[in-house]
Write an enzyme that holds these catalytic residues in place. Structure first.
Site, PDB file in Angstrom:
ATOM      1  CG  ASN A  29      -5.795   5.035   5.506  1.00  0.00           C
ATOM      2  OD1 ASN A  29      -5.287   6.147   5.547  1.00  0.00           O
ATOM      3  ND2 ASN A  29      -6.029   4.397   4.370  1.00  0.00           N
ATOM      4  CG  HIS A  88      -1.913   1.083   1.269  1.00  0.00           C
ATOM      5  ND1 HIS A  88      -2.235   1.772   2.410  1.00  0.00           N
ATOM      6  CD2 HIS A  88      -2.659   1.637   0.276  1.00  0.00           C
ATOM      7  CE1 HIS A  88      -3.138   2.700   2.124  1.00  0.00           C
ATOM      8  NE2 HIS A  88      -3.402   2.640   0.842  1.00  0.00           N
ATOM      9  CD  GLU A 144      -0.205   1.216   5.663  1.00  0.00           C
ATOM     10  OE1 GLU A 144      -0.435   1.682   6.787  1.00  0.00           O
ATOM     11  OE2 GLU A 144      -1.119   1.009   4.830  1.00  0.00           O
TER      12      GLU A 144
HETATM   13  N1  LIG Z   1      -5.592   7.493  -5.180  1.00  0.00           N
HETATM   14  C1  LIG Z   1      -5.121   7.303  -3.961  1.00  0.00           C
HETATM   15  O1  LIG Z   1      -4.870   8.254  -3.218  1.00  0.00           O
HETATM   16  C2  LIG Z   1      -4.839   5.911  -3.480  1.00  0.00           C
HETATM   17  C3  LIG Z   1      -3.977   5.726  -2.398  1.00  0.00           C
HETATM   18  C4  LIG Z   1      -3.667   4.439  -1.969  1.00  0.00           C
HETATM   19  C5  LIG Z   1      -4.245   3.352  -2.609  1.00  0.00           C
HETATM   20  N2  LIG Z   1      -5.106   3.562  -3.648  1.00  0.00           N
HETATM   21  C6  LIG Z   1      -5.668   2.363  -4.304  1.00  0.00           C
HETATM   22  O2  LIG Z   1      -4.954   2.159  -5.518  1.00  0.00           O
HETATM   23  C7  LIG Z   1      -5.821   1.613  -6.510  1.00  0.00           C
HETATM   24  C8  LIG Z   1      -5.842   2.506  -7.733  1.00  0.00           C
HETATM   25  O3  LIG Z   1      -6.200   3.800  -7.369  1.00  0.00           O
HETATM   26  P1  LIG Z   1      -5.961   5.052  -8.356  1.00  0.00           P
HETATM   27  O4  LIG Z   1      -6.294   6.255  -7.570  1.00  0.00           O
HETATM   28  O5  LIG Z   1      -4.638   4.942  -9.012  1.00  0.00           O
HETATM   29  O6  LIG Z   1      -7.099   4.793  -9.442  1.00  0.00           O
HETATM   30  P2  LIG Z   1      -7.235   5.409 -10.921  1.00  0.00           P
HETATM   31  O7  LIG Z   1      -8.671   5.421 -11.233  1.00  0.00           O
HETATM   32  O8  LIG Z   1      -6.446   6.670 -11.041  1.00  0.00           O
HETATM   33  O9  LIG Z   1      -6.501   4.305 -11.847  1.00  0.00           O
HETATM   34  C9  LIG Z   1      -6.976   3.009 -11.991  1.00  0.00           C
HETATM   35  C10 LIG Z   1      -6.482   2.485 -13.328  1.00  0.00           C
HETATM   36  O10 LIG Z   1      -6.767   1.094 -13.388  1.00  0.00           O
HETATM   37  C11 LIG Z   1      -7.252   0.780 -14.690  1.00  0.00           C
HETATM   38  N3  LIG Z   1      -8.059  -0.433 -14.563  1.00  0.00           N
HETATM   39  C12 LIG Z   1      -9.293  -0.580 -14.030  1.00  0.00           C
HETATM   40  N4  LIG Z   1      -9.682  -1.873 -14.056  1.00  0.00           N
HETATM   41  C13 LIG Z   1      -8.651  -2.563 -14.610  1.00  0.00           C
HETATM   42  C14 LIG Z   1      -8.439  -3.951 -14.902  1.00  0.00           C
HETATM   43  N5  LIG Z   1      -9.353  -4.858 -14.597  1.00  0.00           N
HETATM   44  N6  LIG Z   1      -7.256  -4.295 -15.446  1.00  0.00           N
HETATM   45  C15 LIG Z   1      -6.313  -3.383 -15.750  1.00  0.00           C
HETATM   46  N7  LIG Z   1      -6.479  -2.057 -15.527  1.00  0.00           N
HETATM   47  C16 LIG Z   1      -7.629  -1.665 -14.945  1.00  0.00           C
HETATM   48  C17 LIG Z   1      -8.032   2.005 -15.101  1.00  0.00           C
HETATM   49  O11 LIG Z   1      -8.149   2.077 -16.507  1.00  0.00           O
HETATM   50  C18 LIG Z   1      -7.163   3.125 -14.535  1.00  0.00           C
HETATM   51  O12 LIG Z   1      -6.193   3.563 -15.446  1.00  0.00           O
HETATM   52  C19 LIG Z   1      -7.158   1.410  -5.822  1.00  0.00           C
HETATM   53  O13 LIG Z   1      -7.200   0.111  -5.307  1.00  0.00           O
HETATM   54  C20 LIG Z   1      -7.108   2.432  -4.705  1.00  0.00           C
HETATM   55  O14 LIG Z   1      -7.934   2.102  -3.627  1.00  0.00           O
HETATM   56  C21 LIG Z   1      -5.401   4.796  -4.110  1.00  0.00           C
END
Ligand SMILES: NC(=O)c1ccc[n+]([C@@H]2O[C@H](COP(=O)([O-])OP(=O)(O)OC[C@H]3O[C@@H](n4cnc5c(N)ncnc54)[C@H](O)[C@@H]3O)[C@@H](O)[C@H]2O)c1
Length: 499
Positions: free
Chosen positions: A183, A133, A145
């Site tokens: 968190n 994470h 993490e």
């Molecule tokens: N944004 C944050 O602050 C943050 C922080 C920690 C963890 N996260 C976690 O990280 C993950 C991604 O978050 P993000 O903010 O980068 O999201 P985002 O929406 O910016 O990006 C997600 C990407 O994944 C792609 N995608 C979706 N389904 C897919 C699949 N089945 N196969 C391949 N690609 C796929 C999408 O096209 C997109 O480009 C989530 O699990 C989120 O909970 C986010």
């Protein structure tokens, strides 16, 4: 890297800069290529700033590849997933991945809120699955993490830990529990801030200001909620509370759902706890602060004998030309400095006239922003006299309503107590708790070290009195805290069996 969004791009950059070859895949056509370009641009900034030579840039840039299909990831040793936060989609992806990668490959999820074991359970080899994470923005938030799910092999945890450490980030290891480590530890600031507001003890801007100026937080809870967006934060608050089987320490506030319904999300909608102007919602509009009242021509001051800042108050009173009394005479301003009690309870406990009583938080140093707390019946004249007196030396002061533990005491005691319980539950090691909170939440101290600075016994007293005063089990002290205070030990003393 699977998922080329906000997190995926940052993770690609981090590992490429650490010397790894990175393949990036996204289910949306062209998204991986765009991410590779984006990361190239970010790395290119180092060239512009003279931190990176052209050759190094080309070498670094050459390590990043856009993958056309998942099959292109076949020779990866570690696959990190940062796709949409949806359990079934992630499970399907992990199942598909197992058919592609080698039997030794590690599969890691960047999930923030899902149970890693539920993702791992979709795999034939759950022992190779872990959480990894990161925080946004990945290159700047220097902590990650490593989540050990119940079936994760210790060697997998160790490899991920070493991998992260090699990027220069601090790897902390946490159990697969709600909110993991950062968190989870961050709950106290939000829930206690909201509780202060619910009780009408202080306004949102007062809570934020006091926590910034008297306790050293970079941002108060309401500024943070406005930054993250209440639409997002409200779900996290509710989900962690439910995942912890409705543990009262994490109980969300009834103030939140109506504000979410009304679209008061924060910066992104231009209005949250504060109003925002500017294109990017980057100009916060602060409510006007009431001016400091004038000092009365004649002022008599009595300060409780056990008050922590009694001598500093005596000096201030003398500079202001006020008369210092040894008895709480009928027309004197009565100043008390309670721990964990509200001003009304303290006035009653000391047999004082509550209409003339004002409490000052003894926890922050006397030279820092001061919190003045009124009883339920303090007169405006006494309130203004105290405000004027405590502002004499140019130190800021905030006047709040009755609140057991003012603002700083109750928020810090809650944060320390939650961290103590994280240690008690063995969710992470003490060093990992401390570093994760400093790096992931930006607090000035690790929570257990902070408890030691305040004094474990004081933290315990604040919690016990708050629990007694409110009857709310959210304030019940963690056994970790109780035992170390009883033994006169540092809150960072590990459990015998685990040391
Ligand atoms: N944004 C944050 O602050 C943050 C922080 C920690 C963890 N996260 C976690 O990280 C993950 C991604 O978050 P993000 O903010 O980068 O999201 P985002 O929406 O910016 O990006 C997600 C990407 O994944 C792609 N995608 C979706 N389904 C897919 C699949 N089945 N196969 C391949 N690609 C796929 C999408 O096209 C997109 O480009 C989530 O699990 C989120 O909970 C986010």
């Amino acid at each position: 890297m699977i998922g080329a969004g906000t997190m995926g791009r940052g993770i690609v950059q981090l590992f490429a800069q650490a010397g790894h070859r990175v393949h990036c895949f996204d289910s949306v056509d062209g998204a991986a290529g765009k991410a590779v370009e984006f990361v190239g641009g970010m790395i290119g900034r180092g060239v512009e700033k003279g931190r990176l030579g052209a050759d190094d840039f080309e070498r670094l840039r050459g390590r990043i590849h856009a993958a056309a299909t998942i099959a292109d990831l076949a020779d990866c040793d570690v696959v990190i997933e940062a796709i949409v936060e949806d359990l079934e989609v992630k499970r399907a992806l992990f199942r598909q991945l197992e058919a592609v990668v080698s039997p030794q490959a590690i599969l890691a999820s960047n999930t923030s809120s899902l149970v890693v074991a539920e993702i791992a359970a979709a795999c034939a080899h759950p022992e190779r699955v872990a959480g990894l994470h990161f925080f946004n923005p990945v290159p700047l938030m220097k902590v990650a993490e490593v989540i050990a799910a119940v079936r994760t092999a210790p060697a997998v945890v160790e490899t991920l830990r070493t991998l992260v450490a090699g990027t220069g980030h601090r790897a902390v290891v946490a159990a697969d529990q709600p909110g993991f480590l950062v968190n989870h530890a961050g709950r106290g600031l939000y829930t206690e801030g909201l509780r202060l507001l619910e009780e009408q003890s202080a306004s949102a801007d007062q809570v934020d200001r006091v926590l910034r100026e008297a306790a050293g937080f970079r941002m108060g809870p309401f500024e943070l909620l406005d930054l993250t967006g209440l639409d997002v934060s409200s779900k996290v608050m509710a989900s962690i509370y439910e995942q912890f089987q409705q543990e009262p320490r994490f109980r969300p506030s009834s103030l939140v759902p109506p504000r979410v319904a009304a679209g008061l999300f924060g910066r992104k909608t231009g209005q949250g706890w504060y109003a925002y102007a500017g294109d990017k919602g980057d100009v916060k509009q602060l409510p006007t602060v009431s001016p400091v009242p004038a000092l009365p021509a004649e002022l008599k001051v009595w300060v409780a004998p056990d008050a922590a800042d009694r001598e500093a108050l005596r000096a201030l009173a003398s500079e202001a030309g006020a008369r210092w009394l040894d008895h709480p005479d009928p027309d004197a301003l009565l100043i008390v400095q309670p721990w964990g009690r509200d001003a009304t309870s303290e006035a009653i406990a000391l047999g004082l006239d509550a209409t003339r009583c004002v409490a000052i938080d003894p926890l922050p140093g006397f030279g820092l922003h001061r919190t003045l707390m009124l009883t339920a019946v303090t007169t405006p004249a006494m309130r203004d006299a105290a405000h004027a007196l405590l502002s004499q030396d140019g130190t800021g002061a905030t006047v709040i309503n009755d609140s057991p533990g003012f603002i700083v005491q109750r928020v810090l005691a809650t944060i320390v107590n939650i961290a103590a319980q994280i240690a008690q539950r063995g969710i992470a090691s003490i060093d990992d708790i401390e570093d994760a909170v400093k790096l992931g939440l930006g607090y000035p101290h690790g929570p257990l070290a902070w408890g030691d600075r305040i004094g474990g016994a004081k933290v315990l007293q604040i919690l016990q009195r708050m629990q007694a005063g409110t009857g709310d089990p959210r304030y019940r002290p963690s056994p970790w805290l109780e035992r170390r205070v009883a033994l006169g030990l540092s809150l960072r003393t590990p459990e015998a069996a685990r040391s």
